[in-house]
Design an enzyme around this catalytic site. Sequence first.
Site, short mmCIF file in Angstrom:
data_model
loop_
_atom_site.label_atom_id
_atom_site.label_comp_id
_atom_site.label_asym_id
_atom_site.label_seq_id
_atom_site.Cartn_x
_atom_site.Cartn_y
_atom_site.Cartn_z
N PHE A 79 22.58 -10.35 -3.53
CA PHE A 79 22.38 -11.51 -2.97
C PHE A 79 22.68 -12.76 -3.95
O PHE A 79 22.25 -13.47 -3.17
CB PHE A 79 21.40 -11.11 -2.10
CG PHE A 79 20.66 -10.54 -1.02
CD1 PHE A 79 22.87 -10.02 -0.50
CD2 PHE A 79 19.96 -9.73 -1.18
CE1 PHE A 79 21.81 -9.11 0.77
CE2 PHE A 79 20.10 -8.17 -0.23
CZ PHE A 79 20.45 -7.88 0.37
N CYS A 80 22.67 -12.00 -5.00
CA CYS A 80 23.03 -13.02 -6.22
C CYS A 80 21.22 -13.54 -6.58
O CYS A 80 21.43 -15.00 -6.62
CB CYS A 80 23.96 -14.28 -6.27
SG CYS A 80 25.85 -13.45 -5.79
N ALA A 81 20.44 -13.15 -6.25
CA ALA A 81 18.75 -13.43 -6.02
C ALA A 81 18.66 -11.90 -7.49
O ALA A 81 17.58 -11.52 -7.07
CB ALA A 81 18.90 -13.48 -4.75
#
Length: 482
Positions: free
Chosen positions: A388-390
Amino acid sequence: MSIASTTCPENRTDVTDEPALLPVVGRDTLVPLVDGRNVTYANLDVAASAPALESVAARVAQALPLYASVHRGAGYLSQVSTALYEASRRTIGAFVGAREHDVTIITRNTTDSLNLLAGCVPATVGEGRVLVLDVEHHANLLPWAAAPGGAAVLAGASSVAATLDALRAELAARPYALVAVTGASNVTGEALPVADVVTLAHAAGARVVLDGAQLVPHRGVDIAALDVDYVGFSGHKTYAPYGAGALVGRRDWLDAGTPHLAGGGAVRAVTHSEPDVPAAGAASATWALAPARHEAGSPNVIGAVALAAACEELAALDPAALHAHEARLRARLVEGLSQIPGVEVLRAWDDAVDPVGVVTFVVEGHDPGLVAAYLSAEHGIGVRDGKFCAHPLLARLGHRYGAVRASVGVGTTGEHVERLVTALASYVREGTRADYAVQDGCWVVRDDRRPLPDVSGLSGLVATAAVANVALAGGCGAPSEA
């Protein structure tokens, strides 16, 4: 595959009858399943990109015949389009509580907004340094390296209270120009209390920028009331997927900062110096003030119109009804998933309150990409899998290889949520019915026979099994949304 024995819980809070709050484009779209049936798509991937509101699509259809280049055209349609664009700017700013002297810049998305602001952080304030937490989406983590003093990443604690204590200590230890904080995590839906972060930052002489990508579409945001200095958000997450976003906030940094793009429309004057020797001369620009300073080139007029239409529709909603709708759906997701053996719902903070409609989970012993592919291929449910781009947050939570995320919005119905809970319980109890394999890094149905939709533009694709599988399977552990 190890299959746990379980039954779907009988004592539960059923939300099947919960209707959508607003009509969205595609709400009746049918998708094929591997067993040959077609079912209505259950879009539980709203946190990545939300469908357009029907009212937004209607506004765009009205505006398209009036479209022309803006700001410098004498033609009637150019003047109309200019008026539409500037009226949209005012609507977008007002939606998030812009103050009288704030500026609203039309951008592409939240990532674009925060990169723009990174070029405007002055070296003379807090040594140009930016403080950011490890819970952030990469859009609010990576751009700050471009600030004059770079960025420091603060590891979050297991509780909100302890994280605020760590933030207070770090702000006291060294000067900062800016604190960048998410309005709501795109992994867990949770957030630090914004008002508390603002109080701590301002007391230390730092400004605050709010990553509003997940918060703005789901809660009323008033930066004037919160005393937030800047907010960035995306149209494609705010039910207006037409390529526009916004950065709204205090004018002084934006008037003086490095222009986001160099080009026409961002300048007051350009001169060309004569060379002293036979060689190329140099062009010199006198830059305009914001917002023009950061909107070089032909702006996305239709995107701005669409985003303004979404802002108007969301502003007209009863905030209590919006909150209650999401709270019911989210609570049922957490309740239902938590009752399935082997399923863990992720949390960033033990004491976080009032999260938005984003729920991320893992199924012990099962690849997130396979779970997502199964939900899509066998139940017509769209979720997100991956990191999740995290990445830093997932690593801190002990799931550096990814998880599965379900997210809801104004177009989500209770049936979508119940379908997910039932489907996942069936997966854990019985396993998959189709045969899956990893192909090009993604879990897909082996020998998938489902057809591509009959859409103009797809006819040019070579409909190989790989193309069809990636297009339809829904599960891919490597990529994350931008």
